[in-house]
Design an enzyme around this catalytic site. Structure first.
Site, PDB file in Angstrom:
ATOM      1  N   ASP A  46      -6.333   1.416   1.143  1.00 12.78           N
ATOM      2  CA  ASP A  46      -6.233   1.669   2.575  1.00 12.78           C
ATOM      3  C   ASP A  46      -7.592   1.381   3.209  1.00 12.78           C
ATOM      4  O   ASP A  46      -8.480   0.841   2.563  1.00 12.78           O
ATOM      5  CB  ASP A  46      -5.782   3.106   2.839  1.00 12.78           C
ATOM      6  CG  ASP A  46      -6.837   4.113   2.424  1.00 12.78           C
ATOM      7  OD1 ASP A  46      -7.921   3.698   1.976  1.00 12.78           O
ATOM      8  OD2 ASP A  46      -6.590   5.319   2.552  1.00 12.78           O
ATOM      9  N   LYS A 106       0.828  -1.206   0.000  1.00  7.96           N
ATOM     10  CA  LYS A 106       0.000   0.000   0.000  1.00  7.96           C
ATOM     11  C   LYS A 106       0.864   1.259   0.000  1.00  7.96           C
ATOM     12  O   LYS A 106       0.633   2.187  -0.776  1.00  7.96           O
ATOM     13  CB  LYS A 106      -0.956  -0.015   1.197  1.00  7.96           C
ATOM     14  CG  LYS A 106      -1.832   1.206   1.303  1.00  7.96           C
ATOM     15  CD  LYS A 106      -1.299   2.129   2.382  1.00  7.96           C
ATOM     16  CE  LYS A 106      -1.904   3.504   2.243  1.00  7.96           C
ATOM     17  NZ  LYS A 106      -1.362   4.393   3.286  1.00  7.96           N
TER      18      LYS A 106
END
Length: 220
Positions: free
Chosen positions: A138, A120
């Site tokens: 996220d 991420k």
DNA sequence: ATCCCGAGGG
DNA sequence: CCCTCTGGAT
């Protein structure tokens, strides 16, 4: 979600915010990387409060190493998980100096070798710093994608794969930020503010919890 | 009590 | 898959 609805979903968010940007503050790609590492399980506002003072004097790996772990901790005490983050940022800075010539690498595999940097974080750096068509998932993106039905997946990786495959070309670079901002300010975790949602008619969540608004004929 | 631009380890 | 790390805001 149907292809036409996916296009319309992004089209409306794009109309409201033509050029969405990250709310994490940084002065270069290195400080961006650090800010994103610090942002895990913490609010952008909280991270910015700490990094404003930090980045005033520390803007590269060498300065960070000289500051040291204890010095860094004193700057980020107010951020969650600060012990692990301080250790990772110092280690990551050493690695940048030793293996990457003091520069932040610009490919995902290299980024992911850095301590504290997972998929991420790497995706965010590539998207924000290079404008790459990555789809960082996220907590907001995961929730919005699943709740609305835009991209239903049990894991963040599954959601990322769907977004990567289905996102229409005009929206691919900014899709991540439209979803995150929509999640942060409207499609909130605890109490989604559906009454001011621009894509409520496209949402799979709305019909179950909130019946379609019926506007009395008298005020139409 | 829950959530915030997760990652690493078991 | 699970758990842990962690302070601040609501």
């Amino acid at each position: 979600m149907k292809k036409a609805d996916i296009f319309e979903f992004y089209r409306r968010l794009a109309e409201l915010n033509p050029s969405p940007e990250t709310e994490l503050e940084s002065v270069n790609i290195y400080t961006l990387l650090v800010a994103v590492v610090l942002s895990a399980q913490s609010t952008d506002a909280g991270v910015n409060k700490a990094t404003r003072a930090l980045f005033a004097t520390v803007r590269d790996p060498q300065a960070m190493v000289e500051l040291g772990e204890a010095g860094l901790k004193s700057h980020i005490k107010t951020i969650g998980l600060f012990n692990t983050k301080a250790r990772n940022v110092i280690a990551l800075s050493h690695l940048l100096i030793d293996k990457f010539g003091g520069e932040v690498p610009t490919d995902r595999d290299a980024l992911e070798t850095l301590p504290g940097v997972g998929r991420k974080t790497a995706n965010v750096v590539l998207n924000v710093a290079l404008g790459a068509e990555t789809f960082p998932v996220d907590t907001h993106v995961f929730r919005v994608a699943n709740r609305t039905g835009l991209a239903k997946g049990k894991t963040v990786m599954a959601v990322e794969t769907i977004l990567e495959r289905q996102t229409p070309q005009p929206f691919r670079t900014h899709a991540h930020h439209w979803l995150i901002l929509h999640g942060r300010y409207t499609c909130k975790a605890r109490t989604p503010e559906c009454w001011r949602c621009p894509v409520i008619d496209l949402c799979a969540f709305r019909p179950k919890s909130l019946p379609p608004a019926k506007i009395p004929a008298s005020i139409r």
